[in-house]
Design a protein around this motif. Sequence first.
Motif, mmCIF file in Angstrom:
data_model
loop_
_atom_site.group_PDB
_atom_site.id
_atom_site.type_symbol
_atom_site.label_atom_id
_atom_site.label_comp_id
_atom_site.label_asym_id
_atom_site.label_seq_id
_atom_site.Cartn_x
_atom_site.Cartn_y
_atom_site.Cartn_z
ATOM 1 N N SER A 198 -47.256 -24.161 -46.267
ATOM 2 C CA SER A 198 -46.526 -25.380 -45.876
ATOM 3 C C SER A 198 -47.502 -26.359 -45.238
ATOM 4 N N GLY A 199 -47.035 -27.598 -45.138
ATOM 5 C CA GLY A 199 -47.821 -28.617 -44.447
ATOM 6 C C GLY A 199 -47.927 -28.304 -42.957
ATOM 7 N N THR A 200 -46.870 -27.723 -42.411
ATOM 8 C CA THR A 200 -46.903 -27.311 -41.004
ATOM 9 C C THR A 200 -48.085 -26.384 -40.754
ATOM 10 N N VAL A 229 -51.523 -28.171 -41.006
ATOM 11 C CA VAL A 229 -51.886 -28.901 -39.788
ATOM 12 C C VAL A 229 -52.267 -27.914 -38.685
ATOM 13 N N TYR A 232 -45.049 -37.572 -37.489
ATOM 14 C CA TYR A 232 -44.577 -36.233 -37.870
ATOM 15 C C TYR A 232 -45.681 -35.470 -38.605
ATOM 16 N N HIS A 233 -45.913 -34.237 -38.155
ATOM 17 C CA HIS A 233 -46.921 -33.394 -38.808
ATOM 18 C C HIS A 233 -46.397 -31.981 -38.987
ATOM 19 N N GLY A 234 -45.067 -31.774 -39.031
ATOM 20 C CA GLY A 234 -44.520 -30.430 -39.146
ATOM 21 C C GLY A 234 -44.176 -29.864 -37.782
ATOM 22 N N ASP A 286 -52.072 -39.411 -39.432
ATOM 23 C CA ASP A 286 -51.533 -39.667 -40.768
ATOM 24 C C ASP A 286 -51.709 -41.162 -40.985
ATOM 25 N N ASP A 305 -54.093 -36.143 -41.833
ATOM 26 C CA ASP A 305 -52.946 -35.463 -42.436
ATOM 27 C C ASP A 305 -52.553 -36.237 -43.689
ATOM 28 N N VAL A 312 -50.581 -34.844 -46.023
ATOM 29 C CA VAL A 312 -49.491 -34.065 -46.620
ATOM 30 C C VAL A 312 -48.576 -34.978 -47.451
ATOM 31 N N ILE A 313 -48.342 -36.188 -46.972
ATOM 32 C CA ILE A 313 -47.540 -37.145 -47.759
ATOM 33 C C ILE A 313 -48.424 -38.119 -48.535
ATOM 34 N N LYS A 348 -47.142 -30.496 -49.988
ATOM 35 C CA LYS A 348 -46.154 -31.180 -50.853
ATOM 36 C C LYS A 348 -46.557 -31.223 -52.338
#
Length: 444
Positions: free
Chosen positions: A116-118, A121, A144-146, A212, A245, A247-248, A272
């Motif tokens: 997961s992205g959580t 990070v 937000y980073h998880g 991010d 980050d 992730v997105i 993701k």
Amino acid sequence: MYPDSSSQSAALYERAKRSLPGGNTRTTVYMSPYPLYAASGLGCRVTDLDGVERIDCINNFTSLIHGHAHPALVEAATCQIQLGTTFGMPTPSEVYLAELLSGRVRSMERVRFMNSGTEAVMMALKAARAYTGRPKIAKVEGSYHGSYDYAETSLDAEPSNWGEQAPNSIAYARGTPQGVLSDVVVLPFNDVVKAEELLRAHGPSLAAVLVDPVPNRVGLVPASKEFMSMLRRVTKDTGALLVIDEVITLRLAIGGAQSMYDVVPDLTAAGKIIGGGFPVGAVGGSAEVMGVFDPSRGRPPVPHGGTFSANPVTMMTGLTAMQLFDGAAIERLGRFGDRLRSAINVAFASTGIPGQATGVGSLLKVHFHNRPITDYRSAFPTPQQQRLMARLTIKLLNNGVMTASYGLIALSTAMTDSDIEQIAVAFRQALTEIAAEGLEANAG
Ligand SMILES: Cc1ncc(COP(=O)(O)O)c(C=O)c1O
């Protein structure tokens, strides 16, 4: 029409409440009075349990870059499932996906996978602590980073507690130890002077600065070039690592958003889209920093396992998804994003409702105010604006379009010109209905 107490989704939710807390297993998909349960998805459309089809602008919170059940991804996953889903052995697939990421993202010389992205990070921050021997991390207010304790600090700070001189470290989950909060320095986004001052004040104890570049919960506005360059310069000066980050944002450019800034971080967190629709996370960085995970010289400074890490179903499907997601696809989605942003802005202007759409490329976010947005505080919605967002989300659902309840839209390559037009029409319709009912009317 949603809500409908006689629907199958409403009935299933009643049943769910008997086995899941509040009937829910992901806070992010909670909806009152009940969530719509998905039955299936194909391309850019999802069908719910009652057979209603809608355009999916959530795409599992930006992870389904090719929409649902893309034939090449179904084939990649199915082929691998027939060969075995997961082993207590590495498989060639992890090498292929790591090579693809290293080839695209300059900073990801070495890569490590998780689920997961959580976790990505979390492992990046643990790597930074191990590499620097320091305890603290800095992160942007509201970003937000998880769900890692440190990374979720000040995620939902509000005017009553966010602090005047410098942003406070606010616990997100009740029970977060004070020690966690004292080890997190919260930065104001895009405020070069104040953020630099805070970073330098904590310099000797900072392990990492986590950022991010287009943070969704901070209003989905991009970091300024000056802000990103300052973070790179100050981390170099103080000996902290810069962790980006992505992730997105990896979907925004072949080399990730970092390539748009020409900033090379020490570590990158990804997730993701790189899993092709399966659970995934990845950390990448320079060979030297990533050496903290290297077990070939004895116990590594940061031991890391994960029963399902780098499982070949995720790796092979992710590889196929990423191969299909080329420069032309990114450019096409960027054009769609620009068109939809301006259509939403025109819809706000023509209905006289204060509002705007922000975002970059294929990521969009809707706000019910016209303030210039530069950071978390300028994006922060009033209670009335939050109620309007809830009404908009339901009206869009009833006009055939699913968006995240906080106004996030993620486009997929499965969408066509006419799908984008259909989304724009739904926005016009929904906002026209809101204008007719009045801004203070109740949701539903
Ligand atoms: C920027 C960012 N980082 C990290 C995460 C956490 O990823 P995951 O939900 O896979 O744990 C998310 C999830 O939305 C995210 O948006």
